[in-house]
Design a protein around this motif. Structure first.
Motif, PDB file in Angstrom:
ATOM      1  N   ASP A  24      24.025 -16.968   7.717  1.00  0.00           N
ATOM      2  CA  ASP A  24      24.542 -18.264   8.160  1.00  0.00           C
ATOM      3  C   ASP A  24      23.612 -18.907   9.175  1.00  0.00           C
ATOM      4  O   ASP A  24      23.473 -20.126   9.235  1.00  0.00           O
ATOM      5  CB  ASP A  24      25.926 -18.116   8.791  1.00  0.00           C
ATOM      6  CG  ASP A  24      26.979 -17.720   7.779  1.00  0.00           C
ATOM      7  OD1 ASP A  24      26.814 -18.051   6.589  1.00  0.00           O
ATOM      8  OD2 ASP A  24      27.956 -17.068   8.178  1.00  0.00           O
ATOM      9  N   LYS A  25      23.001 -18.068  10.003  1.00  0.00           N
ATOM     10  CA  LYS A  25      22.057 -18.518  11.024  1.00  0.00           C
ATOM     11  C   LYS A  25      20.961 -17.473  11.104  1.00  0.00           C
ATOM     12  O   LYS A  25      21.175 -16.318  10.742  1.00  0.00           O
ATOM     13  CB  LYS A  25      22.739 -18.629  12.390  1.00  0.00           C
ATOM     14  CG  LYS A  25      23.861 -19.638  12.446  1.00  0.00           C
ATOM     15  CD  LYS A  25      24.485 -19.661  13.817  1.00  0.00           C
ATOM     16  CE  LYS A  25      25.660 -20.629  13.855  1.00  0.00           C
ATOM     17  NZ  LYS A  25      26.280 -20.672  15.170  1.00  0.00           N
ATOM     18  N   ILE A  26      19.801 -17.867  11.583  1.00  0.00           N
ATOM     19  CA  ILE A  26      18.730 -16.899  11.789  1.00  0.00           C
ATOM     20  C   ILE A  26      18.268 -16.972  13.230  1.00  0.00           C
ATOM     21  O   ILE A  26      18.408 -17.994  13.897  1.00  0.00           O
ATOM     22  CB  ILE A  26      17.533 -17.107  10.840  1.00  0.00           C
ATOM     23  CG1 ILE A  26      16.913 -18.478  11.027  1.00  0.00           C
ATOM     24  CG2 ILE A  26      17.930 -16.872   9.395  1.00  0.00           C
ATOM     25  CD1 ILE A  26      15.612 -18.659  10.277  1.00  0.00           C
ATOM     26  N   SER A  27      17.745 -15.872  13.723  1.00  0.00           N
ATOM     27  CA  SER A  27      17.223 -15.796  15.077  1.00  0.00           C
ATOM     28  C   SER A  27      15.769 -15.338  15.005  1.00  0.00           C
ATOM     29  O   SER A  27      15.487 -14.264  14.481  1.00  0.00           O
ATOM     30  CB  SER A  27      18.050 -14.802  15.903  1.00  0.00           C
ATOM     31  OG  SER A  27      17.486 -14.618  17.176  1.00  0.00           O
ATOM     32  N   VAL A  28      14.867 -16.156  15.514  1.00  0.00           N
ATOM     33  CA  VAL A  28      13.448 -15.840  15.529  1.00  0.00           C
ATOM     34  C   VAL A  28      12.971 -15.875  16.968  1.00  0.00           C
ATOM     35  O   VAL A  28      13.322 -16.776  17.726  1.00  0.00           O
ATOM     36  CB  VAL A  28      12.650 -16.853  14.673  1.00  0.00           C
ATOM     37  CG1 VAL A  28      11.168 -16.560  14.742  1.00  0.00           C
ATOM     38  CG2 VAL A  28      13.137 -16.839  13.240  1.00  0.00           C
ATOM     39  N   ASP A  29      12.186 -14.897  17.358  1.00  0.00           N
ATOM     40  CA  ASP A  29      11.669 -14.842  18.725  1.00  0.00           C
ATOM     41  C   ASP A  29      10.216 -14.390  18.672  1.00  0.00           C
ATOM     42  O   ASP A  29       9.691 -14.062  17.607  1.00  0.00           O
ATOM     43  CB  ASP A  29      12.505 -13.872  19.557  1.00  0.00           C
ATOM     44  CG  ASP A  29      12.493 -14.219  21.048  1.00  0.00           C
ATOM     45  OD1 ASP A  29      11.556 -14.901  21.508  1.00  0.00           O
ATOM     46  OD2 ASP A  29      13.422 -13.797  21.756  1.00  0.00           O
ATOM     47  N   THR A  61       5.358 -13.932  15.942  1.00  0.00           N
ATOM     48  CA  THR A  61       6.809 -14.090  15.919  1.00  0.00           C
ATOM     49  C   THR A  61       7.455 -13.048  15.013  1.00  0.00           C
ATOM     50  O   THR A  61       6.808 -12.460  14.160  1.00  0.00           O
ATOM     51  CB  THR A  61       7.213 -15.487  15.418  1.00  0.00           C
ATOM     52  OG1 THR A  61       6.788 -15.620  14.064  1.00  0.00           O
ATOM     53  CG2 THR A  61       6.614 -16.579  16.270  1.00  0.00           C
ATOM     54  N   CYS A  62       8.750 -12.839  15.219  1.00  0.00           N
ATOM     55  CA  CYS A  62       9.492 -11.951  14.324  1.00  0.00           C
ATOM     56  C   CYS A  62      10.932 -12.440  14.216  1.00  0.00           C
ATOM     57  O   CYS A  62      11.435 -13.133  15.087  1.00  0.00           O
ATOM     58  CB  CYS A  62       9.429 -10.504  14.785  1.00  0.00           C
ATOM     59  SG  CYS A  62      10.061 -10.192  16.417  1.00  0.00           S
ATOM     60  N   CYS A  63      11.573 -12.032  13.127  1.00  0.00           N
ATOM     61  CA  CYS A  63      12.946 -12.441  12.863  1.00  0.00           C
ATOM     62  C   CYS A  63      13.903 -11.377  13.389  1.00  0.00           C
ATOM     63  O   CYS A  63      13.859 -10.227  12.950  1.00  0.00           O
ATOM     64  CB  CYS A  63      13.136 -12.635  11.363  1.00  0.00           C
ATOM     65  SG  CYS A  63      14.831 -13.024  10.897  1.00  0.00           S
ATOM     66  N   PHE A  64      14.773 -11.745  14.301  1.00  0.00           N
ATOM     67  CA  PHE A  64      15.733 -10.807  14.867  1.00  0.00           C
ATOM     68  C   PHE A  64      17.030 -10.752  14.067  1.00  0.00           C
ATOM     69  O   PHE A  64      17.928  -9.994  14.384  1.00  0.00           O
ATOM     70  CB  PHE A  64      16.046 -11.170  16.328  1.00  0.00           C
ATOM     71  CG  PHE A  64      14.985 -10.724  17.270  1.00  0.00           C
ATOM     72  CD1 PHE A  64      15.042  -9.483  17.883  1.00  0.00           C
ATOM     73  CD2 PHE A  64      13.909 -11.531  17.552  1.00  0.00           C
ATOM     74  CE1 PHE A  64      14.055  -9.061  18.740  1.00  0.00           C
ATOM     75  CE2 PHE A  64      12.911 -11.121  18.417  1.00  0.00           C
ATOM     76  CZ  PHE A  64      12.987  -9.890  19.010  1.00  0.00           C
ATOM     77  N   THR A  65      17.132 -11.559  13.021  1.00  0.00           N
ATOM     78  CA  THR A  65      18.321 -11.565  12.182  1.00  0.00           C
ATOM     79  C   THR A  65      18.338 -10.353  11.258  1.00  0.00           C
ATOM     80  O   THR A  65      19.388  -9.965  10.765  1.00  0.00           O
ATOM     81  CB  THR A  65      18.382 -12.857  11.348  1.00  0.00           C
ATOM     82  OG1 THR A  65      18.229 -13.967  12.250  1.00  0.00           O
ATOM     83  CG2 THR A  65      19.692 -13.004  10.605  1.00  0.00           C
ATOM     84  N   PHE A  66      17.182  -9.732  11.047  1.00  0.00           N
ATOM     85  CA  PHE A  66      17.069  -8.599  10.125  1.00  0.00           C
ATOM     86  C   PHE A  66      18.109  -7.520  10.435  1.00  0.00           C
ATOM     87  O   PHE A  66      18.289  -7.113  11.564  1.00  0.00           O
ATOM     88  CB  PHE A  66      15.689  -7.977  10.177  1.00  0.00           C
ATOM     89  CG  PHE A  66      15.595  -6.693   9.389  1.00  0.00           C
ATOM     90  CD1 PHE A  66      15.458  -6.728   8.016  1.00  0.00           C
ATOM     91  CD2 PHE A  66      15.670  -5.464  10.028  1.00  0.00           C
ATOM     92  CE1 PHE A  66      15.403  -5.550   7.280  1.00  0.00           C
ATOM     93  CE2 PHE A  66      15.603  -4.281   9.298  1.00  0.00           C
ATOM     94  CZ  PHE A  66      15.470  -4.327   7.923  1.00  0.00           C
ATOM     95  N   LYS A  67      18.812  -7.103   9.405  1.00  0.00           N
ATOM     96  CA  LYS A  67      19.779  -6.018   9.486  1.00  0.00           C
ATOM     97  C   LYS A  67      19.607  -5.194   8.213  1.00  0.00           C
ATOM     98  O   LYS A  67      19.795  -5.727   7.110  1.00  0.00           O
ATOM     99  CB  LYS A  67      21.193  -6.591   9.587  1.00  0.00           C
ATOM    100  CG  LYS A  67      22.292  -5.565   9.688  1.00  0.00           C
ATOM    101  CD  LYS A  67      23.643  -6.276   9.822  1.00  0.00           C
ATOM    102  CE  LYS A  67      24.770  -5.291   9.756  1.00  0.00           C
ATOM    103  NZ  LYS A  67      26.072  -5.957   9.775  1.00  0.00           N
ATOM    104  N   PRO A  68      19.223  -3.925   8.322  1.00  0.00           N
ATOM    105  CA  PRO A  68      18.963  -3.147   7.105  1.00  0.00           C
ATOM    106  C   PRO A  68      20.209  -2.975   6.241  1.00  0.00           C
ATOM    107  O   PRO A  68      21.322  -2.882   6.754  1.00  0.00           O
ATOM    108  CB  PRO A  68      18.483  -1.788   7.637  1.00  0.00           C
ATOM    109  CG  PRO A  68      18.751  -1.766   9.080  1.00  0.00           C
ATOM    110  CD  PRO A  68      19.048  -3.148   9.539  1.00  0.00           C
ATOM    111  N   LYS A  69      19.988  -2.980   4.933  1.00  0.00           N
ATOM    112  CA  LYS A  69      21.098  -2.724   4.006  1.00  0.00           C
ATOM    113  C   LYS A  69      21.572  -1.290   4.191  1.00  0.00           C
ATOM    114  O   LYS A  69      20.790  -0.392   4.437  1.00  0.00           O
ATOM    115  CB  LYS A  69      20.641  -2.916   2.563  1.00  0.00           C
ATOM    116  CG  LYS A  69      20.408  -4.336   2.188  1.00  0.00           C
ATOM    117  CD  LYS A  69      20.038  -4.438   0.725  1.00  0.00           C
ATOM    118  CE  LYS A  69      19.776  -5.885   0.341  1.00  0.00           C
ATOM    119  NZ  LYS A  69      19.377  -6.007  -1.061  1.00  0.00           N
TER     120      LYS A  69
END
Length: 70
Positions: A24-29, A61-69
């Motif tokens: 729904d949203k992404i977080s990049v830092d 940069t990297c995506c903090f939204t990543f969540k492993p399956k």
């Protein structure tokens, strides 16, 4: 779903066929914050990110939204 967000990390919970992100949203830092843990995952509009940083290039940069399956 974020419009136009492409991702090739197929072991992410939010990854869908065609390299689409279904979050729904992404977080990049910036990578400087890679060791921080943003457990607020989708808990607020700002995802717990109230600071502002600058990256000199996209590889910093990297995506903090990543969540492993599971």
């Amino acid at each position: 779903m974020p419009q136009g967000v492409s991702c090739s990390v197929s072991n992410c919970t939010f990854w869908k066929e065609g390299n689409a992100c279904s979050a729904d949203k992404i977080s990049v830092d910036i990578d400087q914050h890679a060791d921080q843990h943003f457990y607020e995952e989708f808990a607020s509009d700002d995802l717990g990110l109230q600071h502002q940083d600058q990256a000199l290039k996209s590889s910093a940069t990297c995506c903090f939204t990543f969540k492993p399956k599971e």
